[in-house]
Enzyme design. Structure first.
Site, PDB file in Angstrom:
ATOM      1  N   HIS A 209      43.015  43.526  28.336  1.00  0.00           N
ATOM      2  CA  HIS A 209      44.358  43.175  28.778  1.00  0.00           C
ATOM      3  C   HIS A 209      45.341  44.301  28.537  1.00  0.00           C
ATOM      4  O   HIS A 209      46.534  44.115  28.710  1.00  0.00           O
ATOM      5  CB  HIS A 209      44.854  41.921  28.049  1.00  0.00           C
ATOM      6  CG  HIS A 209      44.290  40.657  28.603  1.00  0.00           C
ATOM      7  ND1 HIS A 209      43.073  40.178  28.250  1.00  0.00           N
ATOM      8  CD2 HIS A 209      44.802  39.778  29.495  1.00  0.00           C
ATOM      9  CE1 HIS A 209      42.833  39.050  28.892  1.00  0.00           C
ATOM     10  NE2 HIS A 209      43.866  38.784  29.653  1.00  0.00           N
TER      11      HIS A 209
ATOM     12  N   GLU B 178      41.017  37.509  42.894  1.00  0.00           N
ATOM     13  CA  GLU B 178      41.905  38.651  43.130  1.00  0.00           C
ATOM     14  C   GLU B 178      41.532  39.453  44.356  1.00  0.00           C
ATOM     15  O   GLU B 178      42.389  39.821  45.146  1.00  0.00           O
ATOM     16  CB  GLU B 178      41.882  39.621  41.930  1.00  0.00           C
ATOM     17  CG  GLU B 178      42.826  39.285  40.826  1.00  0.00           C
ATOM     18  CD  GLU B 178      42.251  38.219  39.950  1.00  0.00           C
ATOM     19  OE1 GLU B 178      41.074  37.886  40.160  1.00  0.00           O
ATOM     20  OE2 GLU B 178      42.952  37.711  39.083  1.00  0.00           O
TER      21      GLU B 178
END
Lengths: 432, 407
Positions: B212, B143
């Site tokens: 998450h 990322e």
């Protein structure tokens, strides 16, 4: 030109292992030379080897193989490594870098610039060797040690000095400073303060070049990106992630490692499990090259090949330049950890002196011409200081400019208008 | 105190635990709802459900058929006589993205699994086949580096859309987003612009676990130089996506995992919304409720209850998380004099905290009561369903808060 990189035939003899922890002095003695490398990783032990450190096991890296070939051919033909014009251009660029940095140090101690200033003395061969081979559209991404990269890329010394003084006439309007040199005109994309931060940005610039060629069908777009960074960065995740992506997509980028053996006070050998950085290239599928970064001609030869590879679309290259910084990490660094003998050894290999000697020995130029260039550079640097001194400080209204490319990003104020449309907006503070 | 919800479908357990499940929200026609009018599920504040078919006669009540206060849509009776076309939120995002990619060849997408896989939430489905692997780039799992790559590409002339598979993964890219994305335009003295869009689903989902279920808007809001928007309906998702891509500023577009299957009818003609404006969801007189993203639906649910109790809340979806649209918000505050902020961010340092400060600074004189802010609990989101429901704000709490505010 024959692709020297295609034959990554590195002769690697098994290391001889020593059980004792080698002293720092010994390591620096070994690394002082470019011909032979000996690394004794403590974890590995190979049976059957003698225990003494005395036995050198040579590992020839690509550039040495290449240089040998070249020397042989040079002796047969009259080809030198550089022409007179190129040589003087290279000399001038290196002297500009050196003088400018020395002037920076002076100005810093006189209180004209502040903060962290990282000087590039001793490493000029890398910057000049690579950047002077680029076109204006090629991009360069650097680190905080970026003054000389900026100068080599073509940014006028005046603008760089003004930026260091924090004046509006600086290349970044005084908003960037020493560690953030940018120039859209000359395609210098930073100037980054955190190490490793610029490597993904360089990968992105290389991606744009590939995108232009393939998705936008500008078939003649062959811009190359150079990413400069140090030995400390080579232990950072961003480095490896970008090596992977660049090799995966064959991006037109060259990763140039300026291995000056020290990350502030952390020796490269103390922080890296395998100190040979060039070896990490083949692990990702790209050639890894080691070159003597104190010799601008050697760097130039390797750079030609690496940049040529990128331009032809053959993908990235990792080039490790063994170099040294004569000064401390920054002007605030007392530089007490480095061995004076090590410094002396590298000072003897000063890139400017080496080039001068080569050119004089080969009758390419004489002292008079060099003196003329020295004088010219002195004048340029003096002029840049005068210009920077005389430039205005930024005004208050500059504070809020450039925060957003589209200043509507400051939002809609209580009165219903966009804040940026209010003529008094820049006199207040930024409310979001 | 028990809260009452009108049943839109048969006892589907749609509001069983008090949480909103847009997955099942395919709105029935008015006719079928009216048939069920006499039945109510009463949900007590402790979550206990009592099915009550003998509910005492109520005063005249407004019959609200739709809990989504945007365009009234009765899906079953929808025919081509109505203008526009119906689609789900993720399809709206895709439509917006596709239109922009068509319009400008410099727009490209980067992210994990955006290409061949079509995006983990199908937002980029079909785009790689149409535009090629370079324009819809499948990146390795890095990322920080591919966000940085997007920034470098943006600086050199492209307009990338970087997708974080889950917003939480962008924590790994924080270095690049903070240092480079937000700051480089300024640090370079205005020389380089970074027209990047960073988007992805965030928020508390259905038992996805703590990592998450993060709300990154609170972490990113201090970064100078970026804009943040949160979409909540298919209509504003498409509009904001297009606006974000066309904007010269770096924009972070927050989507919500649970809202991807919302269905709505959106116009056929092209439209682009303003990134800085808030959306008036339901005009009212008594109290201003400011919200965004998924909490909009909890607020609208609570709004129905409140209306039945005689309150008239004004609901504004702020949409622009940075910068705030102080005009819309201010006009509302000047009208109602009471403010309730309902958000999914954590209590500490969240969007609500900033909004409270901004309103107090600017509209202090117009407030009749202190601003109330309902946020998620400052806990990592638990896996257990019941615990997870208690970490986020539920409609019952909103109703209570309004009643308290309006005393």
């Amino acid at each position: 030109m024959a692709t020297a990189f295609s034959s990554i035939g590195v002769i690697q003899n098994p290391h001889c292992e020593s059980r004792s922890v080698p002293s720092r002095k010994l390591y620096s003695a070994v690394l002082g030379s470019t011909q032979k490398f000996r690394f004794n990783p403590p974890s590995r032990s190979i049976s059957g080897c003698s225990e003494t450190l005395g036995k050198p096991s040579p590992i020839y890296a690509i550039s040495e193989v290449f240089k040998e070939k070249k020397r042989k051919s040079a002796s047969s033909s009259s080809g030198l490594l550089i022409t007179k014009e190129e040589g003087l251009e290279v000399y001038e660029d290196m002297v500009l870098g050196r003088c400018f940095e020395d002037m920076c140090a002076q100005m810093y101690y006189r209180g004209k610039m502040f903060g962290f200033v990282h000087l590039y003395n001793g490493q000029e061969a890398v910057s000049t060797g690579f950047i002077k081979l680029l076109k204006k559209e090629d991009c360069v991404v650097s680190t905080y040690r970026d003054h000389v990269h900026a100068l080599s890329k073509g940014i006028p010394a005046r603008e760089v000095m003004s930026e260091l003084f924090g004046k509006t006439t600086g290349c970044c309007r005084g908003q960037g400073g020493s560690m953030h040199m940018f120039s859209k005109e000359h395609n210098l994309i930073g100037g980054f303060a955190f190490i490793g931060e610029g490597i993904p940005v360089a990968t992105g610039a290389a991606f744009t070049s590939k995108y232009r060629r393939e998705a936008l069908n500008e078939t003649d777009c062959d811009h190359v990106t150079l990413a400069f960074f140090g030995d400390g960065t080579c232990n950072n995740g961003q480095f490896y992630e970008c090596l992977n992506m660049a090799a995966l997509w064959k991006l037109p980028i060259v990763f140039v490692v300026e291995n000056n053996l020290w990350a502030i006070g952390m020796s490269h050998l103390r922080s890296t499990s395998d100190p040979e950085i060039w070896k990490k290239g083949p692990a990702f599928g790209m050639p890894g090259v080691h070159v003597d970064g104190m010799d601008v001609l050697k760097v130039r030869e390797v750079a030609k090949e690496a940049i040529g590879r990128a331009r032809r679309g053959e993908g990235p290259t990792l080039v490790e330049c063994e170099t040294y910084r004569f000064r401390g990490h920054s002007l605030a660094d007392p530089d007490e950890l480095r061995d004076p003998a090590e410094k002396a050894r590298y000072a003897a290999r000063d890139p400017i002196a080496t080039l001068k000697k080569y050119m004089i020995d080969n009758n390419l130029a004489n002292e008079v011409e060099f003196k003329a260039i020295d004088k010219k550079i002195d004048e340029i640097v003096e002029d840049s200081v005068e210009f920077a001194d005389g430039s205005p400080q930024p005004s208050r209204s500059q504070l809020l400019e450039n925060v957003f490319a589209d200043p509507k990003g400051f939002g809609i104020g209580p009165d219903g208008r966009y804040r940026c449309e209010d003529p008094k907006f820049t006199e207040g503070t930024a409310h979001v | 105190m028990a809260a009452t919800f009108q049943v839109l479908g048969a006892a589907t357990g749609l509001f069983f635990s008090g949480s909103f499940d847009p997955q099942r929200l395919h709105l029935p026609s008015i006719r079928s709802v009216s048939e069920r009018r006499t039945g109510f599920l009463v949900v007590r504040s402790d979550g206990h459900i009592v099915s009550s078919w003998n509910f005492p006669a109520r005063r005249t009540q407004q019959f609200i058929t739709s809990s989504i206060a945007t365009k009234a849509n009765e899906a079953a009776s929808a025919t081509t006589s109505k203008p526009g076309h119906e689609l789900l939120l993720f399809e709206a995002l895709r439509e917006g993205l596709e239109e922009e990619m068509e319009r400008d060849p410099c727009v490209c997408v980067m992210g994990e699994d955006v290409g061949h896989y079509g995006g983990s939430y199908k937002v980029t489905k079909g785009l790689a086949e149409k535009y090629g692997d370079l324009r819809v780039l499948d990146t390795p799992i890095a990322e920080n580096s591919f966000t940085g790559m997007g920034i470098g590409a943006a600086m050199t002339g492209l307009r990338p859309v970087v997708e974080g598979m889950n917003m939480g993964f962008l924590l790994l890219a924080f270095n690049q987003i903070s240092n480079n994305c937000g700051m480089l335009h300024y640090t370079s003295g205005g020389q380089f612009k970074i027209p990047i869009v960073i988007r992805g689903p965030g928020g508390v989902g259905r038992q996805l676990g703590a990592e998450h279920s993060q709300r990154l808007e609170s972490y990113f809001q201090s970064i100078p130089g970026i804009q943040m928007v949160a979409c909540s309906t298919p209509y504003n998702a498409k509009g904001l996506m297009k606006a974000a891509i066309r904007s010269e500023n770096p924009v972070i577009l927050f989507e919500h995992v649970l809202l991807y299957n919302l269905k709505e009818r959106i116009p056929d003609e092209e439209y682009v919304l303003s990134l800085e404006e808030a959306e008036m969801v339901r005009p009212g007189e008594h109290v201003t409720i400011l919200t965004y993203s998924r909490m909009r639906y909890h607020v609208m649910q609570a709004a129905k209850t409140l209306v039945n109790k005689g309150y008239d809340p004004e609901v504004i979806d702020i949409r622009s998380l940075k910068p705030f649209d102080l005009y819309t918000i201010g006009s509302s505050v000047k009208k109602t004099h009471r403010v309730l902020i309902v958000e999914e961010c954590m209590r500490t340092g969240g969007i609500g905290a900033s909004l409270t400060a901004a309103i107090t600074e600017n509209f202090h004189d117009h407030l009749d009561a202190p601003i109330m802010c309902l946020s998620s609990q400052d806990v990592p989101t638990p896996y257990a369903g019941t615990l997870e429901n208690w970490t986020v704000v539920q409609p019952a709490q909103i109703v209570t808060a309004v009643e308290q505010l309006c005393q």
